[in-house]
Design a protein around this motif. Structure first.
Motif, PDB file in Angstrom:
ATOM      1  N   LEU A   1      12.200 -28.940  81.147  1.00 13.53           N
ATOM      2  CA  LEU A   1      12.751 -28.507  80.032  1.00 13.53           C
ATOM      3  C   LEU A   1      13.946 -27.588  80.087  1.00 13.53           C
ATOM      4  O   LEU A   1      15.027 -27.790  79.254  1.00 13.53           O
ATOM      5  CB  LEU A   1      11.641 -27.535  79.377  1.00 13.53           C
ATOM      6  N   ILE A   2      13.737 -26.731  81.367  1.00 15.32           N
ATOM      7  CA  ILE A   2      14.962 -26.048  81.656  1.00 15.32           C
ATOM      8  C   ILE A   2      16.201 -26.728  81.724  1.00 15.32           C
ATOM      9  O   ILE A   2      17.365 -26.525  81.460  1.00 15.32           O
ATOM     10  CB  ILE A   2      14.773 -24.991  82.697  1.00 15.32           C
ATOM     11  N   LEU A   3      16.218 -27.850  82.488  1.00 11.75           N
ATOM     12  CA  LEU A   3      17.036 -28.909  82.992  1.00 11.75           C
ATOM     13  C   LEU A   3      17.669 -29.427  81.610  1.00 11.75           C
ATOM     14  O   LEU A   3      19.022 -29.650  81.460  1.00 11.75           O
ATOM     15  CB  LEU A   3      16.565 -30.058  83.788  1.00 11.75           C
ATOM     16  N   PHE A   4      16.811 -29.874  80.583  1.00 16.42           N
ATOM     17  CA  PHE A   4      17.244 -30.295  79.473  1.00 16.42           C
ATOM     18  C   PHE A   4      17.852 -29.295  78.674  1.00 16.42           C
ATOM     19  O   PHE A   4      19.130 -29.593  78.073  1.00 16.42           O
ATOM     20  CB  PHE A   4      15.975 -30.659  78.651  1.00 16.42           C
ATOM     21  N   SER A   5      17.793 -28.119  78.645  1.00 19.43           N
ATOM     22  CA  SER A   5      18.500 -26.998  77.939  1.00 19.43           C
ATOM     23  C   SER A   5      19.796 -26.864  78.453  1.00 19.43           C
ATOM     24  O   SER A   5      20.733 -26.400  77.888  1.00 19.43           O
ATOM     25  CB  SER A   5      17.754 -25.653  78.095  1.00 19.43           C
ATOM     26  N   PHE A   6      19.858 -27.215  79.912  1.00 19.75           N
ATOM     27  CA  PHE A   6      21.252 -27.030  80.628  1.00 19.75           C
ATOM     28  C   PHE A   6      22.178 -28.078  80.020  1.00 19.75           C
ATOM     29  O   PHE A   6      23.369 -28.054  80.251  1.00 19.75           O
ATOM     30  CB  PHE A   6      21.073 -27.280  81.989  1.00 19.75           C
ATOM     31  N   LEU A   7      21.955 -29.322  79.383  1.00 15.84           N
ATOM     32  CA  LEU A   7      22.635 -30.110  78.838  1.00 15.84           C
ATOM     33  C   LEU A   7      23.721 -29.478  77.736  1.00 15.84           C
ATOM     34  O   LEU A   7      24.785 -29.944  77.551  1.00 15.84           O
ATOM     35  CB  LEU A   7      22.029 -31.143  78.046  1.00 15.84           C
ATOM     36  N   PHE A   8      23.280 -28.317  77.165  1.00 11.71           N
ATOM     37  CA  PHE A   8      24.038 -27.726  76.149  1.00 11.71           C
ATOM     38  C   PHE A   8      24.826 -26.375  76.684  1.00 11.71           C
ATOM     39  O   PHE A   8      26.015 -26.262  76.629  1.00 11.71           O
ATOM     40  CB  PHE A   8      23.033 -27.066  75.015  1.00 11.71           C
ATOM     41  N   SER A   9      24.037 -25.572  77.717  1.00 10.21           N
ATOM     42  CA  SER A   9      24.748 -24.683  78.378  1.00 10.21           C
ATOM     43  C   SER A   9      23.923 -24.063  79.412  1.00 10.21           C
ATOM     44  O   SER A   9      22.793 -23.916  79.224  1.00 10.21           O
ATOM     45  CB  SER A   9      25.463 -23.470  77.334  1.00 10.21           C
TER      46      SER A   9
ATOM     47  N   ASN B   1      20.261 -17.840  77.259  1.00  9.40           N
ATOM     48  CA  ASN B   1      20.279 -18.125  75.942  1.00  9.40           C
ATOM     49  C   ASN B   1      19.961 -19.451  75.495  1.00  9.40           C
ATOM     50  O   ASN B   1      19.355 -19.801  74.575  1.00  9.40           O
ATOM     51  CB  ASN B   1      21.722 -17.519  75.308  1.00  9.40           C
ATOM     52  N   SER B   2      20.527 -20.488  76.314  1.00 12.32           N
ATOM     53  CA  SER B   2      20.315 -22.036  76.094  1.00 12.32           C
ATOM     54  C   SER B   2      18.663 -22.051  76.237  1.00 12.32           C
ATOM     55  O   SER B   2      18.329 -23.091  75.384  1.00 12.32           O
ATOM     56  CB  SER B   2      21.075 -22.813  76.896  1.00 12.32           C
ATOM     57  N   ILE B   3      18.354 -21.603  77.197  1.00 16.68           N
ATOM     58  CA  ILE B   3      17.021 -21.923  77.461  1.00 16.68           C
ATOM     59  C   ILE B   3      15.955 -21.461  76.401  1.00 16.68           C
ATOM     60  O   ILE B   3      15.173 -21.876  75.815  1.00 16.68           O
ATOM     61  CB  ILE B   3      16.507 -21.237  78.857  1.00 16.68           C
ATOM     62  N   LEU B   4      16.394 -20.311  75.873  1.00 19.49           N
ATOM     63  CA  LEU B   4      15.529 -19.491  74.733  1.00 19.49           C
ATOM     64  C   LEU B   4      15.822 -20.239  73.741  1.00 19.49           C
ATOM     65  O   LEU B   4      14.693 -20.369  73.095  1.00 19.49           O
ATOM     66  CB  LEU B   4      15.985 -17.882  74.734  1.00 19.49           C
ATOM     67  N   PHE B   5      16.825 -20.686  73.186  1.00 19.18           N
ATOM     68  CA  PHE B   5      17.250 -21.314  71.974  1.00 19.18           C
ATOM     69  C   PHE B   5      16.191 -22.467  72.103  1.00 19.18           C
ATOM     70  O   PHE B   5      16.025 -23.082  70.894  1.00 19.18           O
ATOM     71  CB  PHE B   5      18.555 -21.491  71.779  1.00 19.18           C
ATOM     72  N   THR B   6      16.462 -23.194  73.100  1.00 18.42           N
ATOM     73  CA  THR B   6      15.555 -24.605  73.212  1.00 18.42           C
ATOM     74  C   THR B   6      14.035 -24.284  72.768  1.00 18.42           C
ATOM     75  O   THR B   6      13.437 -25.114  72.399  1.00 18.42           O
ATOM     76  CB  THR B   6      15.803 -25.038  74.430  1.00 18.42           C
ATOM     77  N   GLN B   7      13.519 -23.215  73.436  1.00 14.65           N
ATOM     78  CA  GLN B   7      12.226 -22.828  73.215  1.00 14.65           C
ATOM     79  C   GLN B   7      11.926 -22.244  72.052  1.00 14.65           C
ATOM     80  O   GLN B   7      10.795 -22.742  71.305  1.00 14.65           O
ATOM     81  CB  GLN B   7      11.767 -21.792  74.157  1.00 14.65           C
TER      82      GLN B   7
ATOM     83  N   ILE C   1       6.694 -14.194  70.800  1.00 15.57           N
ATOM     84  CA  ILE C   1       7.112 -13.412  71.981  1.00 15.57           C
ATOM     85  C   ILE C   1       7.396 -14.229  73.117  1.00 15.57           C
ATOM     86  O   ILE C   1       8.472 -14.183  73.907  1.00 15.57           O
ATOM     87  CB  ILE C   1       6.346 -12.009  72.371  1.00 15.57           C
ATOM     88  N   TYR C   2       6.196 -15.092  73.222  1.00 14.21           N
ATOM     89  CA  TYR C   2       6.573 -16.072  74.707  1.00 14.21           C
ATOM     90  C   TYR C   2       7.656 -16.882  74.594  1.00 14.21           C
ATOM     91  O   TYR C   2       8.095 -17.509  75.486  1.00 14.21           O
ATOM     92  CB  TYR C   2       4.966 -16.673  75.077  1.00 14.21           C
ATOM     93  N   SER C   3       7.833 -17.408  73.294  1.00 12.87           N
ATOM     94  CA  SER C   3       9.122 -18.298  73.090  1.00 12.87           C
ATOM     95  C   SER C   3      10.432 -17.583  73.511  1.00 12.87           C
ATOM     96  O   SER C   3      11.293 -18.255  73.871  1.00 12.87           O
ATOM     97  CB  SER C   3       9.244 -18.664  71.769  1.00 12.87           C
ATOM     98  N   GLY C   4      10.496 -16.321  73.477  1.00 15.99           N
ATOM     99  CA  GLY C   4      11.448 -15.577  74.002  1.00 15.99           C
ATOM    100  C   GLY C   4      11.496 -15.127  75.475  1.00 15.99           C
ATOM    101  O   GLY C   4      12.231 -14.397  76.070  1.00 15.99           O
ATOM    102  N   LEU C   5      10.706 -15.784  76.335  1.00 10.03           N
ATOM    103  CA  LEU C   5      10.413 -15.591  77.922  1.00 10.03           C
ATOM    104  C   LEU C   5      10.457 -16.987  78.381  1.00 10.03           C
ATOM    105  O   LEU C   5       9.938 -17.926  77.893  1.00 10.03           O
ATOM    106  CB  LEU C   5       9.097 -14.811  78.009  1.00 10.03           C
ATOM    107  N   ILE C   6      10.990 -16.855  79.627  1.00  8.83           N
ATOM    108  CA  ILE C   6      11.233 -18.175  80.547  1.00  8.83           C
ATOM    109  C   ILE C   6      10.051 -18.327  81.330  1.00  8.83           C
ATOM    110  O   ILE C   6       9.847 -17.911  82.509  1.00  8.83           O
ATOM    111  CB  ILE C   6      12.493 -17.933  81.428  1.00  8.83           C
TER     112      ILE C   6
END
Length: 217
Positions: A76-84, A88-94, A134-139
């Motif tokens: 999932l983190i790797l997918f968020s890296f497609l944007f940036s 922040n990219s990881i958190l917005f994906t979550q 809250i958990y959606s804002g944590l990696i």
């Protein structure tokens, strides 16, 4: 006509749920309502694994194989890296993923015979749950894990035939198998939970109906 009205209402409810859920999580994050956001003790390890997969195609850190962590969440983190490639990219994906989880829960709730106003109230309660927000804002794995569990329940939701507990097609079973595999890749302990859950469910069903209600199309 009634079916059309229901479909329009359901679309409005789903849009309301998704937009409200995403904005609520963004509001908590933007105004830093809580002290802890983003990085936790395990977060950097997950990020390192995602970067190792991206750069070397290896589950580990810096190209060195290491199975201390499963690859489900780093994907999932790797997918968020497609944007940036930042936090922040990881958190917005979550935020997006957790908002979809709320939509799935509301859609499941729509099968209940509740007045429309209560469905909106239920939607607001699900969306504003501080625990998941809250958990959606944590990696951490919680957001992806919750999404996949909810998705599996949504796929099992029975619309077609109320005489069967499971009324699913082969294609849906294949999809469920993929979802369960992903859940195990996120949290391996789920393999035990899955087995126990189905055993308890079938035992309970047999005790109540003296037969297993299963229909595969």
């Amino acid at each position: 006509m009634n079916l059309l009205m229901f479909s329009q209402y359901k679309i409005k409810l789903i849009l309301f749920t998704f937009i409200f859920a995403f904005l609520f999580r963004f509001f908590l994050y933007y105004f830093q309502i809580f002290d802890t956001w983003g990085i936790t003790d395990d977060s950097q390890e997950y990020i390192n694994i995602a970067r190792s997969i991206k750069d070397y195609g290896v589950v580990g850190e810096n190209g060195v194989p290491d199975f201390n962590r499963t690859p489900g969440y780093p994907i999932l983190i790797l997918f968020s890296f497609l944007f940036s490639e930042n936090i922040n990219s990881i958190l917005f994906t979550q935020f997006f993923l957790d908002s979809i989880t709320c939509v799935l829960l509301v859609d499941i709730a729509c099968t209940l015979k509740l007045p429309n106003k209560y469905k909106y109230i239920l939607s607001i309660l699900l969306v504003s749950c501080l625990y998941t927000s809250i958990y959606s804002g944590l990696i951490m794995t919680e957001t992806l894990y919750s999404f996949l569990i909810t998705l599996s329940l949504w796929l099992l939701k029975n619309k077609a035939n109320k005489n069967y507990i499971f009324d699913v097609s082969i294609s849906k079973l294949v999809t469920l198998s993929f979802v369960y595999a992903m859940i195990i890749l996120v949290r391996p302990i789920f393999s035990i939970i899955l087995f126990i859950s189905f055993m308890v469910f079938f035992i309970f069903d047999i005790l109540n109906t003296n037969k297993i209600k299963l229909k595969i199309i």
